[in-house]
Design a protein around this motif. Structure first.
Motif, PDB file in Angstrom:
ATOM      1  N   SER A 179       0.824  -1.398  -0.271  1.00  0.00           N
ATOM      2  CA  SER A 179       0.064  -0.127  -0.131  1.00  0.00           C
ATOM      3  C   SER A 179       0.900   1.276   0.001  1.00  0.00           C
ATOM      4  O   SER A 179       0.287   2.298  -0.171  1.00  0.00           O
ATOM      5  N   PRO A 203      -6.972  -2.617   2.186  1.00  0.00           N
ATOM      6  CA  PRO A 203      -7.367  -1.655   3.120  1.00  0.00           C
ATOM      7  C   PRO A 203      -7.499  -2.411   4.528  1.00  0.00           C
ATOM      8  O   PRO A 203      -7.830  -3.638   4.596  1.00  0.00           O
ATOM      9  N   ALA A 279     -13.259   2.575   3.598  1.00  0.00           N
ATOM     10  CA  ALA A 279     -12.065   2.069   3.185  1.00  0.00           C
ATOM     11  C   ALA A 279     -12.062   1.509   1.570  1.00  0.00           C
ATOM     12  O   ALA A 279     -11.139   1.875   0.886  1.00  0.00           O
TER      13      ALA A 279
END
Length: 366
Positions: A179, A203, A279
Motif C-alpha cells: 500500500s 485496506p 475504506a
C-alpha cells in the motif's frame, strides 16, 4: 460487488470471538489457548441496510434481498509464521481474495487469557502481524519473479513487468507494505497487483478489542492502536467481542440497552461495515420487480452501464438507459406512479454515475 473481509491477529486476541460476534452465530471455536482455530472459519451474512425493508414496504413485494458480507477467520499469526511457525501462514492464501482485512488487537488486561508475551502491547503486536503479512507477500512475489525470469528469456516484452516486480520486491524487503509503494498508478503495477492479490495492498480496519470496562477515553491500549492507524491512514473500530457475543440471542431493544450500559455507540458489525465501505469507497443502489427489492454494492464512480453489468452482463452489453429515482425521493412520494406524476423520475444515459441510494430500472436490448 460482495464485500469480503479477512480477520487476522495474534493468537488469543479475540479473533474467533470477534468472528462469532460479527457473524451473529457461535460458529468458530473459542478457547483459552493458542491456535484454537485450526481451519479457516467462513461465514456469509446479510449486509444490513434498513432502506431495503423500507422500499419493500412501499413496493409491496414478498422479498427483500440484501447484499452479503463474507468473513474469513484464520489461525493466529506469530513471529516466523512466514517460515512455518504456528498455523496462520498456512491459511494466508485463504484471505488473498478478500477485499479488506480486519486486524484484531487485544486492548485489555486479563491474567486468565493467554497472551504470546507478558502483556498486550498494541504497537508491537500490530508490527508482528504486519511483518508476517509483508513476508508472505514477499514469498508470493518471489515465486512470480522466478516465472517471469524464465518467460522473459523467450519474450522481451515481459522485461518491464519483471523489472517492476523486482522493484516491488526491494520495497517489501524493507518491511514496507504494498500500500505504500510509490508507483501505484503504473498500469503494469495495477495489472500485477490485481493478479497477485497482495495482502498488504488491502485496506486495513483495526479492531481494538476491549473488555466490558474498556470503552472509555482512558484506555491507553486503544489510544496506541489509534496512533498506529493514523500513521498508516487506516480505520479503527472499538468493540468488545465478548460482550457482542453475549448479545447474540438478544432482541434489538435488549442489544441497544446493553450497549448503552457498556458505553458502546453501536455494534461491531455496523462499525466494520461502515469502515469497510469507507475504506473501499463503496455505495449501494437498489432494484425492484414484482417479486423483490434488492440491494447492490458498487465502487463510487461506477457508471450506469457498469452497474447494470454487475446484475447481468447482458444488461451492460445492451444498455439503453437507466430510469433513476433517488431513495429519499421514492420515500417522499411512496410509489412509482406518484414519482412519475411529480416529474421526479430521471432518464439517464451511459455517462451517468450511480449515486448512493439510487433506485434504478435498467432498459436494455436483448
Amino acid at each position: 460487488m460482495s464485500l469480503s473481509i479477512g480477520i487476522v491477529g495474534l493468537p488469543n486476541v479475540g479473533k474467533s470471538t470477534t468472528f462469532n460476534a460479527l457473524c451473529g452465530v457461535q460458529q468458530a471455536q473459542v478457547a483459552n489457548f493458542p491456535f484454537t482455530t485450526i481451519h479457516p472459519n467462513r461465514a456469509v451474512v446479510p449486509l444490513p441496510d434498513p432502506r431495503v425493508e423500507k422500499l419493500q414496504e412501499l413496493v409491496l413485494v414478498p422479498n427483500a434481498i440484501h447484499t452479503t458480507i463474507e468473513f474469513v477467520d484464520i489461525a493466529g499469526l506469530v513471529h516466523g509464521a512466514s517460515k512455518g511457525e504456528g498455523l496462520g501462514n498456512q491459511f494466508l492464501d485463504q484471505i488473498r481474495n478478500t477485499n479488506a482485512i480486519v486486524h484484531v488487537v487485544r486492548c485489555f488486561d486479563d491474567p486468565n487469557v493467554v497472551h504470546i508475551s507478558d502483556h498486550p502491547d498494541p504497537r508491537n503486536d500490530i508490527e508482528i502481524v504486519s511483518i508476517e503479512l509483508v513476508l508472505s507477500d514477499l514469498q508470493h512475489l518471489e515465486r512470480k519473479i522466478e516465472r517471469l525470469g524464465s518467460a522473459a528469456k523467450g519474450d522481451k516484452k515481459i522485461l518491464p513487468v519483471l523489472a517492476l516486480a523486482e522493484e516491488i520486491q526491494r520495497h517489501l524487503q524493507q518491511g514496507k507494505p504494498i500500500s505504500s509503494f510509490p508507483d501505484q498508478e503504473n498500469a503494469i503495477f495495477q495489472n500485477l497487483a490485481a493478479e497477485m492479490r497482495f495482502l498488504t495492498s488491502k485496506p486495513v480496519i483495526y479492531a481494538a478489542n476491549v473488555d466490558e470496562t474498556g470503552f472509555g477515553d482512558d484506555n491507553t491500549y486503544v489510544v496506541a492502536v489509534e496512533q498506529v492507524a493514523a500513521e498508516q491512514n487506516a480505520e479503527v473500530v472499538v468493540l468488545s467481542a465478548r460482550l457482542e457475543e453475549e448479545m447474540l440471542d438478544m432482541s434489538e431493544a435488549e442489544k441497544q440497552e446493553f450497549m448503552e450500559l457498556a458505553g458502546a455507540e453501536c455494534c461491531g458489525l455496523e462499525q466494520v461495515i461502515q469502515k469497510g465501505f469507507e475504506a473501499l469507497d463503496l455505495i449501494s443502489f437498489f432494484t425492484k420487480n414484482e417479486n423483490e427489492v434488492r440491494a447492490w454494492n458498487v465502487p463510487r464512480g461506477t457508471t450506469a452501464p457498469r452497474a447494470a453489468g454487475g446484475i447481468h452482463t447482458d444488461f451492460e452489453r445492451g444498455f439503453i438507459r437507466a430510469e433513476v429515482i433517488p431513495y429519499e425521493t421514492y420515500i417522499r412520494y411512496g410509489s412509482d406512479a406518484a414519482v412519475k406524476a411529480a416529474g421526479q423520475m430521471r432518464l439517464e444515459g451511459k455517462e451517468y454515475v450511480v449515486q448512493d441510494g439510487d433506485v434504478i430500472f435498467f432498459r436494455f436490448n436483448v
